[in-house]
Design a protein around this motif. Structure first.
Motif, PDB file in Angstrom:
ATOM      1  N   HIS A  69      -8.764   7.403  -4.335  1.00 17.34           N
ATOM      2  CA  HIS A  69      -8.172   8.536  -3.606  1.00 17.34           C
ATOM      3  C   HIS A  69      -8.575   9.897  -4.169  1.00 17.34           C
ATOM      4  O   HIS A  69      -8.610  10.872  -3.429  1.00 17.34           O
ATOM      5  CB  HIS A  69      -6.643   8.410  -3.571  1.00 17.34           C
TER       6      HIS A  69
ATOM      7  N   HIS B 264      -7.080   2.197  -6.881  1.00 21.96           N
ATOM      8  CA  HIS B 264      -6.951   2.756  -5.538  1.00 21.96           C
ATOM      9  C   HIS B 264      -6.429   4.201  -5.548  1.00 21.96           C
ATOM     10  O   HIS B 264      -7.071   5.101  -5.021  1.00 21.96           O
ATOM     11  CB  HIS B 264      -6.034   1.851  -4.708  1.00 21.96           C
TER      12      HIS B 264
ATOM     13  N   HIS C  27      -4.143   9.421   5.935  1.00 20.03           N
ATOM     14  CA  HIS C  27      -3.651   8.731   4.744  1.00 20.03           C
ATOM     15  C   HIS C  27      -4.163   9.416   3.467  1.00 20.03           C
ATOM     16  O   HIS C  27      -3.424   9.592   2.507  1.00 20.03           O
ATOM     17  CB  HIS C  27      -4.072   7.262   4.764  1.00 20.03           C
TER      18      HIS C  27
ATOM     19  N   HIS D  89       1.707   3.727  -3.368  1.00 21.22           N
ATOM     20  CA  HIS D  89       1.396   5.161  -3.257  1.00 21.22           C
ATOM     21  C   HIS D  89       2.636   6.024  -3.479  1.00 21.22           C
ATOM     22  O   HIS D  89       2.538   7.247  -3.521  1.00 21.22           O
ATOM     23  CB  HIS D  89       0.843   5.489  -1.870  1.00 21.22           C
TER      24      HIS D  89
ATOM     25  N   HIS E  93       0.832  -1.204   0.000  1.00 24.62           N
ATOM     26  CA  HIS E  93       0.000   0.000   0.000  1.00 24.62           C
ATOM     27  C   HIS E  93       0.872   1.261   0.000  1.00 24.62           C
ATOM     28  O   HIS E  93       0.693   2.156  -0.825  1.00 24.62           O
ATOM     29  CB  HIS E  93      -0.950  -0.050   1.203  1.00 24.62           C
TER      30      HIS E  93
END
Ligand SMILES: [Zn+2]
Length: 367
Positions: free
Chosen positions: A130, A125, A306, A93, A89
């Motif tokens: 996001h 994602h 996050h 990112h 994750h």
């Protein structure tokens, strides 16, 4: 992005995020804060990998009995969960290293160890979820129509009134669905939600093919050489269902609860929203004072932080949360969190129940 996606735009500025960014930068620049955060992040990868590999090696080569074998399967579940939340994750990112290619290399653990494409995940994602958090039709995570209804803008269906019960077995299948066909179907469609997903080429294509082959080899082919097919099938499905339930629930507790707001594309076209405020108000933290859960979930119980700072290692989130909370109070931004897991689960259950009943004819609602 498709034409529909390009028409949705946020205001990327605003005093709230400017003040918050400045304070976060000050915090990160203090002493050895950055290095400490990176070390705490990096140390998780060998732990996750060692847990996964040792559990697998014992299962494959040492023929453990009925007591040790389930413990090894538990080790595989824990290892996969740590890889999902604490390694891939952050890496996918871009929070792991400065260089993109190294982030993608570590992010490839998604393909090799979890069984789905990191290339597709980065669009599903990083872009769809996001950028358009809880926007109906744009955030793939918030759109499970016609199986379930998470947002008020989605149409009512009679079966949704039971969704707070049947959603749990559904969550157990989400990972398996994405492993077996989800990413390939997204490649064929060429999009996730309304975000474009180009067919992988070059290194990306090699990553998809080699990753799938590697995953199938360790998760299915080698086990079939050691155990009867029905044990392999049972273990594979059991492993997939438990890891999937943990992953789906973690994300749902952050976005699909009573305190989180939802938006339709029309809402966003009607008024130009400030992106940072939208992210905070569509997201809810949980168990902020539980260091064990924070460690295990890779800081995803601090999803607000996050979403505001996805490229900062998750090991900094508890400190960043203090800054975000202070600035939310200062700028009048709604900041929500659940103090316990029980409260977060209850809120998720109640949100599903409300969404299931919303808009149904009264007699059905009463029945
Ligand atoms: Zn994320």
């Amino acid at each position: 992005m498709t034409a529909a996606a390009t028409k949705l735009a946020f205001d990327n500025g605003g005093a709230f995020i400017q003040d918050t960014r400045r304070e976060v930068e000050q915090y990160l620049s203090r002493g050895r804060t950055r290095i400490k955060g990176a070390v705490l992040l990096y140390v998780k990868a060998p732990i996750a990998l060692a847990l996964t590999v040792s559990s697998w090696v014992v299962l494959m080569f040492l023929h453990p009995g009925v007591i040790v074998a389930p413990l090894c399967l538990l080790g595989l579940v824990l290892g996969a969960t740590l890889i999902a939340f604490c390694v891939q994750h952050d890496a996918n990112h871009g929070a792991y290293f400065r260089q993109r290619r190294y982030n993608h290399l570590v992010g490839w653990s998604t393909d090799a160890l979890l069984g789905f494409s990191s290339y597709a995940w980065r669009v599903k994602h990083n872009v769809a979820h996001h950028t358009y958090t809880n926007v109906d039709g744009f955030d793939d995570d918030a759109t499970q129509v016609p199986l379930a209804r998470f947002a008020p803008s989605q149409p009512a269906r009679p079966w949704y009134r039971f969704q707070q019960y049947y959603i749990w077995p559904m969550y157990t299948l989400m990972g398996l669905r994405w492993q077996v066909a989800g990413d390939l179907a997204a490649f064929r469609r060429g999009r996730v939600g309304e975000s474009a997903l180009r067919a992988p080429r070059g290194w990306n294509l090699a990553g998809v093919i080699v990753g799938k082959a590697f995953f199938v080899a360790w998760a299915i082919v080698v086990p079939l050489l050691v155990y009867p097919w029905w044990i392999v099938l049972g273990a594979y499905i059991g492993f997939g269902m438990i890891t999937s339930l943990i992953m789906a629930t973690t994300f749902q507790l952050a976005h699909c609860v009573e305190e989180a707001s939802f938006a339709s594309a029309d809402d966003l076209r009607g008024e130009r929203r400030i992106w940072a405020v939208h992210e905070v108000e569509t997201t809810v933290d949980f168990c902020p004072r539980n260091p064990v859960l924070t460690w295990m979930l890779g800081g995803l119980n601090f999803q607000i932080e996050h979403h505001l700072f996805p490229r900062i290692p998750h090991t900094h989130y508890p400190k960043i949360a203090e800054i975000v909370r202070r600035n939310c109070a200062k700028h009048g931004v709604r900041y929500s969190f659940h103090p316990s897991l029980g409260r977060a689960l209850r809120s998720h259950f109640l949100h599903l129940r409300t969404m299931g009943q919303l808009g149904l004819p009264a007699e059905i609602e009463m029945g």
